[in-house]
Design an enzyme around this catalytic site. Structure first.
Site, PDB file in Angstrom:
ATOM      1  CG  HIS A 328      -1.964   1.103   1.084  1.00 23.43           C
ATOM      2  ND1 HIS A 328      -3.168   0.928   0.424  1.00 23.43           N
ATOM      3  CD2 HIS A 328      -1.941   2.397   1.475  1.00 23.43           C
ATOM      4  CE1 HIS A 328      -3.835   2.068   0.433  1.00 23.43           C
ATOM      5  NE2 HIS A 328      -3.121   2.973   1.067  1.00 23.43           N
ATOM      6  CB  ALA A 329       1.010   4.119  -2.330  1.00 28.40           C
ATOM      7  CG  HIS A 358      -1.894  10.765  -2.829  1.00 25.68           C
ATOM      8  ND1 HIS A 358      -3.012  11.442  -2.374  1.00 25.68           N
ATOM      9  CD2 HIS A 358      -1.407  10.089  -1.759  1.00 25.68           C
ATOM     10  CE1 HIS A 358      -3.194  11.170  -1.087  1.00 25.68           C
ATOM     11  NE2 HIS A 358      -2.250  10.343  -0.695  1.00 25.68           N
ATOM     12  CD  GLU A 359       1.690   7.904  -1.379  1.00 22.38           C
ATOM     13  OE1 GLU A 359       2.230   8.385  -0.367  1.00 22.38           O
ATOM     14  OE2 GLU A 359       0.566   7.368  -1.339  1.00 22.38           O
ATOM     15  CG  HIS A 362       1.675  12.289   1.781  1.00 24.30           C
ATOM     16  ND1 HIS A 362       0.756  12.893   2.605  1.00 24.30           N
ATOM     17  CD2 HIS A 362       1.019  11.246   1.203  1.00 24.30           C
ATOM     18  CE1 HIS A 362      -0.411  12.222   2.534  1.00 24.30           C
ATOM     19  NE2 HIS A 362      -0.273  11.235   1.687  1.00 24.30           N
ATOM     20  CD  GLU A 386      -3.574  11.276   3.135  1.00 22.80           C
ATOM     21  OE1 GLU A 386      -3.330  11.011   1.942  1.00 22.80           O
ATOM     22  OE2 GLU A 386      -2.921  10.812   4.088  1.00 22.80           O
ATOM     23  CG  HIS A 487      -6.383   3.340   5.185  1.00 19.16           C
ATOM     24  ND1 HIS A 487      -6.536   2.782   3.935  1.00 19.16           N
ATOM     25  CD2 HIS A 487      -5.610   4.424   5.005  1.00 19.16           C
ATOM     26  CE1 HIS A 487      -5.888   3.496   3.040  1.00 19.16           C
ATOM     27  NE2 HIS A 487      -5.315   4.506   3.658  1.00 19.16           N
ATOM     28  CE1 TYR A 497      -5.622   8.939   2.376  1.00 17.99           C
ATOM     29  CE2 TYR A 497      -6.772   7.685   4.074  1.00 17.99           C
ATOM     30  CZ  TYR A 497      -5.609   8.004   3.403  1.00 17.99           C
ATOM     31  OH  TYR A 497      -4.435   7.396   3.759  1.00 17.99           O
TER      32      TYR A 497
HETATM   33  O1  X8Z Z   1      -4.176   5.389   1.173  1.00 14.53           O
HETATM   34  C1  X8Z Z   1      -4.128   6.233   0.292  1.00 14.53           C
HETATM   35  C2  X8Z Z   1      -2.787   6.724  -0.233  1.00 14.53           C
HETATM   36  C3  X8Z Z   1      -1.736   6.691   0.801  1.00 14.53           C
HETATM   37  S1  X8Z Z   1      -1.890   7.945   1.980  1.00 14.53           S
HETATM   38  C4  X8Z Z   1      -2.342   5.860  -1.372  1.00 14.53           C
HETATM   39  N1  X8Z Z   1      -5.281   6.687  -0.268  1.00 14.53           N
HETATM   40  C5  X8Z Z   1      -6.577   6.215   0.166  1.00 14.53           C
HETATM   41  C6  X8Z Z   1      -6.797   4.773  -0.220  1.00 14.53           C
HETATM   42  O2  X8Z Z   1      -6.026   4.237  -1.026  1.00 14.53           O
HETATM   43  O3  X8Z Z   1      -7.739   4.159   0.277  1.00 14.53           O
HETATM   44  C7  X8Z Z   1      -5.376   7.707  -1.294  1.00 14.53           C
HETATM   45  C8  X8Z Z   1      -6.823   7.775  -1.647  1.00 14.53           C
HETATM   46  C9  X8Z Z   1      -7.566   7.101  -0.536  1.00 14.53           C
HETATM   47 ZN    ZN Z   2      -1.757   9.886   1.282  1.00 10.17          ZN
END
Ligand code: X8Z
Ligand code: ZN
Length: 591
Positions: A328-329, A358-359, A362, A386, A487, A497
């Protein structure tokens, strides 16, 4: 009432300043060590790194516990400087995982947390456990769902991944008890109260704030849901549920949080525009590193600094072949002084290309606020963090993509605009209810209104209510479907988010104004615009040194979150959807 022979001297504001300085020094001192443990535990998942990170977290959480206890002496004294008062308030919010002071419980909590994180990262679905070649990981299952519109294959991929989460349930129940105990010791009602206290406003007002924002955008979501459901019904005749919901496994995304994979099915004017960035990335020979450098180029074009060489040396951009990692990024500040990295398993496709932007949002936030004291080195609130890179995503217009050779000449016809808006809405509007409901669920779990024997049922009640999405196969309380979303096992709060999806349009509106953009907001790209970049950078440098309302006001002129920008942005699509849905019965049971 004064106790007769107490001889403790009352603390002075100067004592409080010294205390805050000491905490900041202490954070600088141990931060790099704990972050290093976290980094290796996620890039080399095994029993040893799981132990190392648990131990490191254990030490950090007991230090925090001691400091929060000490801070009680300084909190209420009159005459504190604003910076010191703010720092003391921030101390309690250093972690989303409040731990009880009892050392045995801290150890138990950190072990559970590491186990959950590792279980998600290493999660696989195997038809024969003894033969690794029969296993599929999340990337592989996700690819099936995104690329293959086959009802049964998608359902199989969906079920396979959701089965992985069943094993997390027991740990999650205990995890909840422990963080709640920790939160109570710090003076909060439960862990959810603590999470909601991080927004420079009363926790109860924050809940209302999220409801208010959702009400603003809900009509647009409902039109999109209605249109998508109708098209799916044509694509899968006789298979769609009759209650108006969309099956959870058929949107092309494991969690139905992003429906971009349905674009070919939903595009308003087929053939009018070529928005196939996937194909262009492949044709142009993009690699993960080349994609990352392309994203970096956007940031430097608006005057942000180049990334340090260590970023490319130490980031993880590819999935390693020989070990389990958390794919997960994420973006990392390793030492508060410039060792910044991202950790991803980049595939050559548009979704991952956008995620890199997106990354890097951060990463640039980290770099911009690195000069502040550690307690102020975080987002104005977590939704800001975010929203930074997401705002830049809004500048990836057809014109920008054309300029960098990733799409053909863009014609600005009404039809082309609607196509582009649809594609963006499938990413950013489809996400909104999902962004809100994850923490509705966790807030309920933490405050006890959702009990363990009702975890999964409550989850699907919320998914139905907010998203109008439902599973086509029965679920039961042996399942733990929330655990299939990163998460939850990683204990990363999620409301951020949802907020980011509203805020990014407010940011974009202001940046485009600074850039002198004329015309509709959805046509604006700030690529190459130093004026917009300077305004943005100034905001990032503030970190959380002042309340977010002040920071938002400095950029946008208004100190309040507000969905009018996102609604303006999507106005063309919104009216087109209304027209398409005319005469249809929209809405769903359980909304
Ligand atoms: O978790 C993330 C990022 C890392 S902070 C990739 N996002 C959420 C997800 O993937 O559920 C970005 C959009 C929503
Ligand atoms: Zn993020």
């Amino acid at each position: 009432m004064a106790v007769g022979h107490s001889c403790a001297q009352a603390a002075t504001p100067a004592d409080a300043d010294r205390f805050v300085n000491a905490i900041n020094a202490e954070v600088r001192d141990y931060y790099a060590e704990i972050t290093a443990a976290q980094w290796v535990s996620e890039t080399y998942i095994n029993a040893d790194t799981e132990l190392l990170v648990s131990k490191a977290n254990e030490r950090a959480l007991s230090r925090l516990s001691t400091n929060v206890e000490k801070a009680k002496e300084y909190g209420g004294i009159p005459g504190l400087s604003p910076a010191t008062a703010r720092s003391i308030g921030l101390l309690k919010l250093q972690t989303p995982m409040p731990a009880p002071a009892n050392p045995a419980k801290i150890a138990e909590l950190t072990q559970i947390a590491s186990r959950l994180n590792a279980a998600y990262g290493a999660g696989k679905s195997c038809t024969d456990e003894s033969r690794p070649e029969t296993c599929r990981n999340l990337d592989q299952l996700s690819r099936t769902m995104a690329d293959d519109r086959d009802w049964d294959k998608d359902l199989d991929a969906w079920l396979s991944w959701h089965n992985v989460a069943r094993g997390m349930r027991k740990d999650y129940v205990r995890f909840t008890e422990l963080v709640n105990e920790g939160a109570r010791e710090m003076g909060y009602g439960n862990a959810g109260d603590m999470w909601r206290a991080a927004y420079d406003m009363d926790a109860a007002d924050f809940r209302k704030e999220t409801d208010r924002l959702w009400k603003q955008v809900k009509p647009l979501y409902q039109e999109l849901q209605c249109y998508a459901r109708t098209k799916l019904d044509q694509r899968y005749p006789g298979k769609m549920p009759k209650d108006g919901t969309i099956p959870a496994h058929i949107t092309g995304n494991m969690w139905a949080q992003d429906w971009v994979a349905l674009y070919p099915l939903l595009q308003p004017f087929p053939g009018v525009s070529n928005l196939d960035v996937d194909a262009a990335l492949k044709k142009e020979g993009y690699t993960p590193e080349k994609m990352t450098r392309r994203a970096e180029d956007f940031y430097t074009s608006i005057g942000f600094p180049a990334l340090p060489a260590s970023f490319y040396e130490r980031s993880q951009l590819n999935r390693p072949r020989d070990r389990d990692v958390v794919c997960h990024a994420s973006a990392w500040d390793m030492n508060l002084t410039g060792d910044v990295r991202i950790k991803m398993c980049i595939n050559i496709n548009e979704e991952d290309f956008r995620t890199i932007y997106h990354e890097l949002g951060h990463v640039y936030y980290y770099l911009a606020y690195n000069n502040l004291p550690p307690l102020f080195q975080t987002g104005a609130h977590d939704g800001f963090h975010e929203a930074i890179g997401d705002t830049i995503q809004l500048s990836l217009t057809p014109a920008y993509l054309n300029k960098i050779g990733l799409s053909g000449e863009s014609r600005e016809s009404k039809e082309a605009v609607l196509n582009a808006q649809m594609k963006q809405a499938l990413e950013k509007i489809a996400f909104l209810p999902f962004g809100k409901l994850i923490d509705e669920w966790r807030w309920g779990v933490f405050d006890g209104s959702i009990k363990p024997d009702n975890y999964n049922t409550a989850w699907w009640t919320l998914r139905r209510q907010y998203q109008g999405v439902a599973p086509v196969v029965p679920r039961n309380e042996g399942d733990f479907d929330p655990g299939a979303k990163y998460h939850v096992p990683a204990n990363t709060p999620y409301m951020r988010y949802f907020l980011a999806h509203i805020l990014q349009f407010q940011f974009q509106r202001s940046l485009c104004q600074a850039a002198g953009h004329k015309g509709p907001l959805h046509e604006c790209s700030i690529y190459g615009n130093k004026e917009a970049g300077a305004r943005y950078w100034a905001m990032l440098q503030k970190g959380t040194s002042q309340n977010w309302q002040a920071t938002l006001k400095e950029l946008t002129g208004k100190g309040e979150m507000d969905a009018s920008a996102i609604l303006d942005y999507f106005a063309p699509l919104h009216s087109w959807l209304k027209q398409q849905n005319k005469g249809r019965r929209c809405g769903w049971e359980g909304a």
